[in-house]
Write a protein that holds these residues in place. Structure first.
Motif, short mmCIF file in Angstrom:
data_model
loop_
_atom_site.label_atom_id
_atom_site.label_comp_id
_atom_site.label_asym_id
_atom_site.label_seq_id
_atom_site.Cartn_x
_atom_site.Cartn_y
_atom_site.Cartn_z
N ASN A 129 0.80 -1.22 0.00
CA ASN A 129 0.00 0.00 0.00
C ASN A 129 0.85 1.28 0.00
O ASN A 129 0.50 2.27 0.65
N ILE A 130 1.97 1.23 -0.70
CA ILE A 130 2.82 2.43 -0.75
C ILE A 130 3.34 2.68 -2.17
O ILE A 130 3.35 1.79 -3.01
N VAL A 131 3.79 3.94 -2.34
CA VAL A 131 4.52 4.29 -3.57
C VAL A 131 5.89 4.77 -3.12
O VAL A 131 6.00 5.69 -2.31
N LYS A 132 6.91 4.11 -3.66
CA LYS A 132 8.28 4.43 -3.24
C LYS A 132 9.01 5.10 -4.39
O LYS A 132 9.15 4.49 -5.46
N LEU A 133 9.42 6.33 -4.19
CA LEU A 133 10.14 7.02 -5.26
C LEU A 133 11.54 7.38 -4.75
O LEU A 133 11.73 8.41 -4.10
N GLU A 165 -1.52 17.66 -14.04
CA GLU A 165 -2.18 18.70 -13.24
C GLU A 165 -3.47 18.15 -12.62
O GLU A 165 -3.72 18.32 -11.42
N TYR A 166 -4.28 17.47 -13.44
CA TYR A 166 -5.52 16.87 -12.91
C TYR A 166 -5.17 15.83 -11.85
O TYR A 166 -5.82 15.75 -10.81
N LEU A 167 -4.17 15.01 -12.16
CA LEU A 167 -3.82 13.92 -11.23
C LEU A 167 -3.37 14.45 -9.88
O LEU A 167 -3.86 14.04 -8.83
N ILE A 168 -2.43 15.39 -9.91
CA ILE A 168 -1.86 15.88 -8.64
C ILE A 168 -2.92 16.66 -7.85
O ILE A 168 -3.06 16.51 -6.64
N GLU A 169 -3.70 17.47 -8.57
CA GLU A 169 -4.71 18.26 -7.84
C GLU A 169 -5.78 17.36 -7.25
O GLU A 169 -6.19 17.53 -6.10
N GLU A 170 -6.24 16.37 -8.03
CA GLU A 170 -7.37 15.56 -7.55
C GLU A 170 -6.93 14.46 -6.59
O GLU A 170 -7.68 14.08 -5.69
N ILE A 268 3.74 10.21 -8.67
CA ILE A 268 4.06 11.40 -7.85
C ILE A 268 2.79 11.88 -7.13
O ILE A 268 2.83 12.22 -5.94
N ALA A 269 1.66 11.87 -7.85
CA ALA A 269 0.40 12.29 -7.23
C ALA A 269 0.09 11.37 -6.04
O ALA A 269 -0.27 11.85 -4.95
N LEU A 270 0.25 10.07 -6.25
CA LEU A 270 -0.02 9.12 -5.16
C LEU A 270 0.93 9.35 -3.99
O LEU A 270 0.53 9.35 -2.83
N HIS A 271 2.20 9.54 -4.33
CA HIS A 271 3.23 9.73 -3.30
C HIS A 271 2.95 10.99 -2.47
O HIS A 271 2.99 10.96 -1.25
N THR A 277 -6.21 9.78 0.52
CA THR A 277 -7.21 10.11 -0.48
C THR A 277 -7.96 8.85 -0.88
O THR A 277 -7.38 7.76 -0.90
N LYS A 278 -9.23 9.02 -1.22
CA LYS A 278 -10.03 7.87 -1.63
C LYS A 278 -9.51 7.28 -2.95
O LYS A 278 -9.81 6.15 -3.31
#
Ligand code: M6R
Length: 458
Positions: A129-133, A165-170, A268-271, A277-278
């Protein structure tokens, strides 16, 4: 050299020293390939791949003196030797060969499933359940205080950034502004230190994007990169970043790089959302399923070729989309005009009534993105308005949507996916569509007229 102004990447040899080559760069890329008893100069490491994977990246003001046996580098600005270690690039040799494909563009489109897998490998970890960057680890603390992101890019990378932009904002809830690098560098705008700037570039050598990063050099802001070409100028001048790992892209038209950039922007948005976030779990899981869905589209490429064949004679094309698929429409139009020389415009579907609808008639087809979304009914209305003006329409819809056939004759289907991951699948469809039209028009798809792969001049 001290008398030269502007950007240059030059090499010179004189009759007095026939066994010595001098090479220098300023603002234009230059790399030295270190082979078996040979040195090779190129503007891009991809050109060296058949000969060597060992490369030395020159910095601005570096002057290299290369003989049969030795390579010395001196930096003119610092007035001392530059100690650049040769780097080993981990490109697969097969990636620079055409293999059984007729063109690099189609070969690179077919690499989409692998591109998504490589961009997410070891980074998207749904089981944990993680994003590793790893590329952002050194700046994790600074990232916690970022309240605004400005993304700078050009061309296809700009459109990928608009999707971002949509991804990171939402997904992460952080305000994002995307700017064309060529415009950004001439703007005067307030910048706070809690702003991060992200440069998105396939080549990492685009002059305008480099200039945009240079502009904020002394602003004290965090400078990040989303770059494909390992060791490139942008990768080296940013504080941290995330590589796309798409491998070398050789066709001038960017295809797999767009897929990789949007995938990395999703990560990046997930991270940045830190899981709060849902969208987190569904998006993380979907990224794992996406390569198989991309493959499904490629397996039905023949259907897209047949439709493309019907549209090869048109002079104009409109691309429409809504929400996160609006930038996809812009990218679809760019792809078509770039490789087929057909005039194409991308529009937000809701804008049609505000002007572009006036152009629509039987000679002006529209490529409508009508995939499942909360706005689908509105897109249907746009399609009806176009059909009422006798405009031919090709629609992309989600599998299972049979209603669309009541409105449109030519439908291309993509597998069911989240709204946030639709751009990746849509891009493959639009890349194939453009490719097949260009081939049907017997054009040089890999090297469209008037264009270069890396735009290293402003
Ligand atoms: O290397 P970059 O991603 O910085 O390049 C930016 C644009 O020049 C590039 O995306 C260009 O628009 C492509 N030819 C589009 O297919």
């Amino acid at each position: 050299l001290r008398d030269l102004t502007g950007a240059y990447a030059i090499s010179a040899i004189t009759t007095y020293e026939p066994h010595t080559i001098y090479a220098a760069r300023l603002s234009s890329p230059l790399v030295i390939g270190v082979g078996e008893a040979e040195y090779i100069l190129a503007s891009d490491p991809t050109a060296l791949m058949e000969h060597t994977k060992k490369v030395i990246f020159l910095d601005d003001y570096d002057v290299a003196t290369i003989t049969d046996t030795d390579c010395q580098i001196h930096n003119l600005k610092q007035g001392r030797p530059a100690n650049h270690e040769a780097e080993l690039l981990d490109y697969d040799n097969q990636q620079v060969l055409l293999g059984d494909f007729p063109h690099f563009m189609i070969k690179e489109i077919y690499e989409a499933p692998a591109t998504i897998r490589n961009a997410t490998l070891g980074r998207a970890l749904p089981k944990q359940n993680i994003v590793k960057l790893g590329g952002l680890e050194s700046v994790e603390q600074q990232l916690k205080y970022i309240d605004r992101i400005v993304i700078v890019a050009c061309g296809t990378s700009y459109y990928a950034s608009l999707v971002g932009e949509y991804l990171i904002e939402e997904v992460a809830g952080i305000p994002v502004e995307v700017q064309l690098a060529s415009e950004f560098k001439y703007r005067e705008e307030p910048f706070s230190r809690s702003t991060a700037i992200i440069a998105v570039s396939q080549s990492g050598e685009t002059a305008d994007t480099i200039a945009a990063l240079k502009k904020v050099e002394n602003f004290g802001v965090l400078r990040l990169g989303i770059v494909n070409a390992v060791g490139s100028t942008i990768a080296r001048m940013t504080d941290a970043g995330v590589y796309c790992h798409a491998g070398p892209e050789q066709a001038v038209a960017s295809t797999k790089a767009f897929i990789a950039q949007v995938t990395v922007l999703s990560l990046i948005a997930l991270h940045l959302s830190e899981g709060r976030t849902k969208h987190f779990k569904p998006l993380l899981n979907e990224l794992e399923d996406l390569p198989a869905k991309a493959q499904e589209i490629l397996d039905s490429a023949e259907d897209i070729r047949v439709i493309a064949e019907r549209y090869k004679h048109y002079r104009d094309f409109m691309f429409i989309g809504r929400h996160i698929n609006y930038p996809c429409a812009l990218e679809g139009a760019l792809k078509l005009k770039e490789v087929s020389y057909i005039h194409a415009e991308g529009y937000a579907a809701g804008e049609m009534k505000h002007g572009p609808l006036a152009m629509i008639d039987e000679s002006f087809p529209t490529f409508a993105i009508a995939t499942n979304s909360t706005l689908l009914e509105k897109t249907y209305s746009n399609i009806q308005e176009i059909r009422a003006r006798k405009g031919p329409v090709v629609a992309v819809a989600t599998k299972g949507n049979n209603h669309i056939h009541n409105l449109v004759g030519n439908v291309i289907y993509i597998p069911e996916t989240l709204e946030h991951t639709q751009p990746i699948l849509l891009a493959i469809v639009m890349q194939l569509f453009s490719y097949y039209i260009a081939v049907a028009r017997e054009l040089d798809v890999d090297k469209p007229r008037n264009l270069a792969k890396s735009v290293t001049v402003e």
